[in-house]
Design a protein around this motif. Sequence first.
Motif, PDB file in Angstrom:
ATOM      1  N   LEU A 161      -2.896 -24.926  28.485  1.00 16.60           N
ATOM      2  CA  LEU A 161      -1.496 -25.105  29.008  1.00 16.60           C
ATOM      3  C   LEU A 161      -1.253 -24.129  30.475  1.00 16.60           C
ATOM      4  CD1 LEU A 161       0.488 -26.020  25.949  1.00 16.60           C
ATOM      5  CD2 LEU A 161       0.560 -27.426  27.856  1.00 16.60           C
ATOM      6  N   PHE A 203       7.230 -28.479  28.735  1.00 15.36           N
ATOM      7  CA  PHE A 203       7.428 -28.026  30.277  1.00 15.36           C
ATOM      8  C   PHE A 203       6.959 -28.936  31.127  1.00 15.36           C
ATOM      9  CE2 PHE A 203       7.680 -24.152  27.722  1.00 15.36           C
ATOM     10  CZ  PHE A 203       8.990 -23.644  27.965  1.00 15.36           C
ATOM     11  N   SER A 216       3.840 -23.395  31.596  1.00 17.60           N
ATOM     12  CA  SER A 216       4.566 -23.713  30.375  1.00 17.60           C
ATOM     13  C   SER A 216       4.997 -22.429  29.608  1.00 17.60           C
ATOM     14  CB  SER A 216       3.521 -24.348  29.450  1.00 17.60           C
ATOM     15  OG  SER A 216       3.176 -25.704  29.858  1.00 17.60           O
ATOM     16  N   ILE A 273       0.928 -29.623  33.944  1.00 18.10           N
ATOM     17  CA  ILE A 273       0.808 -28.292  32.958  1.00 18.10           C
ATOM     18  C   ILE A 273      -0.685 -28.406  32.362  1.00 18.10           C
ATOM     19  CG2 ILE A 273       3.119 -28.281  32.264  1.00 18.10           C
ATOM     20  CD1 ILE A 273       2.113 -30.081  29.840  1.00 18.10           C
TER      21      ILE A 273
END
Length: 1119
Positions: free
Chosen positions: A436, A311, A439, A418
């Motif tokens: 994270l 992501f 994401s 991220i």
Amino acid sequence: MEYDFRKIEQKWQAEWKNTGVYKVSNESTRPKYYVLDMFPYPSGSGLHVGHPLGYIASDIYSRYKRLKGFNVLHPMGFDSFGLPAEQYALETGQHPATTTEKNISTFKSQLDKIGFCYDWDREIRTSDPGYYKWTQWIFLQLFSSYFCNTQQKTKPIHELVKKYETKGSKNFTAEQWNGFSKKEQEEVLMNRRLAFSKYGEVNWCEALGTVLANDEVVNGVSERGGHPVEKKKMRQWYLRITAYADRLLKGLDTVEFSDSMKEMQRNWIGKSEGAEISFRIVIREASKVHTAGPTPDTRLTVYTTRPDTIFGVDFMVVAPEHELVAQITSTEQKTAIEEYLSYVKSRSERERLAEVKQITGCFTGAYTINPFDGREIPIWIAEYVLAGYGTGAIMAVPCGDQRDFLFAKHFNIPITNIIGTQYNGEEANATKDAILENSDFLNGLLMKDAIVVALNKIEELGIGKKKTNYRMRDAGFSRQRYWGEPFPIIWSDGIALPLDAEELPLELPHVDTYGPGREGEGPLANLTTWVDLTPNPSPKERGTKATGYLNSTTEEWKKTIAFAKQNRKEATVEEDIVWQALRDRQVAGCRFRRQHPIAGYIPDFVCLEKKLIVEIDGEYHDNEEQKLFDTGRENWLKGEGFTTVRFTNDEVNNALKTVLKEIEQALLNNKTVLKEADSTPPLLWRGAGGEVKRETSTMPGYAGSSWYFLRYMDPHNTLTFCDRNASNYWNQVDLYIGGTEHAVGHLLYSRMWTKVLFDLGLIGFDEPFKKLLNQGMIQGSSRFVYRIEILNAAVDDSGPFLISYNLYNKWKLGEITKEIIFNKINQVSSDYISKVDYDRAGLMISQLHVDVNIVDGIELKISEFRRWKKGEYLNAEFILEDGKYICGVETEKMSKSKYNTVNPDELCEKYGADTFRMYEMFLGPVEASKPWDTKGIEGVHRFLRKLWRLFNEDVKGKIWNKDKASNAELKVLHRTIKKIEEDTERFSFNTAVSTFMICVNELAELKCHKKEILEKLLILLTPYAPHITAELWNQLGSDGTVLDASYPVFDPALLVESTKEYPVSINGKLRTNIELALGLEQTEVEAIVLQNEIVQKWLDDKPPKKIIFVKNKMINVVI
RNA sequence: ACUCGGGUGGUGGAACUGGUAGACACGCAGGACUUAAAAUCCUGUUCGCAGUAAUGCGAGUGACGGUUCAAUUCCGUUCCCGAGUACCA
């Protein structure tokens, strides 16, 4: 009686040679031990002191193991194929075989002077046809084997063929396979062979007309001459070493190599685990949006080790050479991309290494779609992505990768974060320990854990898969050179055909010139008669086919041979007359053949050595058509280097003498082209038809060295490379000693070859070297003198001025002016300087290497310097400091041109081989690199003389006796036995030498001259100093040879003491020593220690906090 | 930049699993033997301070900090040198 080492060493070296004491048998009841040195390339400059370091270490260990009751194999040979000999040949025209032979004999005599225990009967040379026959044979094994991925094992290729024939493969069915042409089948097989051929890029230098090795290219131009170098595609051979990557990695756990060595190999193999993910592509034009590529779902596949960052992908980068680039470029971006591609191309010719890293790239106009959030991701091309690694495309995560970060910043691509606060916006953070964010389904996960989660999801969706990548490439195995093993391969209509084993060795033919072929092939390509094996039709048949031989077959070649035979039988009277005069080398000592086919033609007589053809023309040659044919053939032969002389039947009948005279003259005019043996046209032909040519490349240097350790086991075998019994007996090399420079090349290749031979059932082990010991490099210690040039001096007659180092240094640092130097010159040569115009004169000081052998430490030996270089400095004037000329010092690689080489011969001559051997060991640990310094050698020499004096005195002669040894003497001896054994076992030869010194010092102090002690000492010492020990052993009248004496056994009982001097520390600081009985317990010791005057002084009436007593070690009183 | 080694007297180096730092040698200084030289032998030699001296005290294994009764050795940070790799996703 004095220690006359020259006489002693000569005597024993001759003795060893005559009695063959170093001969090793493959049959023995003793356990085996195999010690191997990396064999040297016999360079023209001979040995310098750096070479023998490892050889001495291995020699000591071999001799030690022999004393310990092993049957020791310790061979030596020469890696005698290689570039330097060829380069020398190119310059001087001397054949590499000649120079190599000469160099080897120099090496051997130098090695022998050091007294090594080699079994020279087992000597091998990689350039010897008897040896390279088997290198070629193993190559053929590699060629006809493949790597079975399911079993992770080498197998014969015919098993694969069988599988294809019956079951087909992933890419084709059995029916399809069987329907393939021979050529198509071979192409498929070529993709699996372990030795295979494909087009690869080489460094091509147009100006030199030759292919260059990577290290011959510097900054994009040739090292010699500085001509531009470009990449050129050429057919090359490779070894499929990548197939063994995993086994090479795993094998490292089973061998004793140093950590750094293993690390280097691991890095080189460069295994990384990750995923391949493919993305859909869309192209956004002003007018429309459409998908790219030949099919609507053409995808871009990237390789990543971090699927968890999916992501955070803000753009894709594709290598400029990537095949999709043309397809995905949008019309708007077309010109920009083309410009960028041409920029990259121009740069790939330059060396990119040297310059500061630049950020370059270009947008293609295409996008990929992130499969998880549907985000559109732009695709760029940039040179920082390499076509050769992974898929040649990456997903860029700027917050996590510094290169991606810089790229994004440079091109203003927005960066997605991220990893929250772990990313600071200033630089990328490549952590795996962040939680994270942004994401989607990975939110909140630790990156480490997310890798697996993401990967599973990707596989589930069918858009990617797990993938292991290796950095290692398949090893290039062909060189466009002369001095190497020729490939036992014939190209027939583009198909590589192996020679039969019976046809090996394919000997390296002689060549006239060592220059490259027209297309950059090796020098062998210039030997058309050797290269071109195209079989030809008989002249009769050729008459009907203009391009006849191109389509010829085995049958036709056989016909040619038969035709020639027939011609011989049906010779005309005139031909017979000439044959009787030419045969048996009657003319000019040259050998003629009659009716001998050359390509498609069958000349009447040919001398292949001189490339001369003799034709006797009968009447039918008057025919117009025949004349045309004759001229055509003559021209063709001319192109191949043949000259033709023609005579008529009449001339033969009436003036034979003149005819023969003319032939002789023609022979003398032509120079010798080929050795007779090389010119025999091969009768091979295994027919796919078409053009048939030999492979003209030769194998690289590492071919011969990849298996030489096996050949030593059975060096004279003509039936096989190494008999299985021999390799079963000697098995792995127990100890391999050599430099780190071969860490990745030679060691990886020989490990791979061993695995292949093992898999094919030809040997019984799959790692060649059990233990590897790396010897350090001995560097040269260069010395410099400083020569003053006076510019605009307007005076012509004076010797050069040389200035001592410190003054030079001060001048260089600007601490003294040129006037001060002029002043100094004035002091040594007043009349000279008076003529110099101070104001106009300039000063230049150049630093020159001076031969280290005419420098004493750092002080120049002036009188020797005057004689140096044939008196170039005869009239030199010296500007001294404290009455001495001090040289500058620098540590550099040892080389002739730097005048810093030290020759072992001279040291052996001056101090003896034993001194030399021990001094090299005494210098420091074998593994350590260090500059050579001859200074300390006196100390070792003194030690040997001191040893000698335990046996003999100068005046009195023999002083050793047969008295009973005292306890003190036995103690000295057994301490030494213990230490020497330990040190030798752990290759700590430098400390072993010092142990010997201690022992001899102590025995001298005890005035011990007793045979009982000395005899044992000699056995311990003989691996280190074999000559002096052999001599003294002989003088003692001891049994047999000291080489096979039984190693003294250490008796611990002799070293048992009843008391020990304990060091007593107070708060960890040593204050005194107390002698204590060994049996004492803590409480008893405490009582004694507290009584001690010094301890009491420090305690100052206070009780100690604690008393630490370590038995047999020390006492510490804590206050 | 990354990975792996390594920093100890004037020099090469030793101290192997934490336990007397500097073994052994070179160099240097002094001395003995000698007409002299070579050779050989003896003594000293980490640095600083005190003492005629034996000796004592202090500092000391690149730097800083930590663990420990005790660190050249183990841990952390940092500097320097060497080797290898080099845009490896």
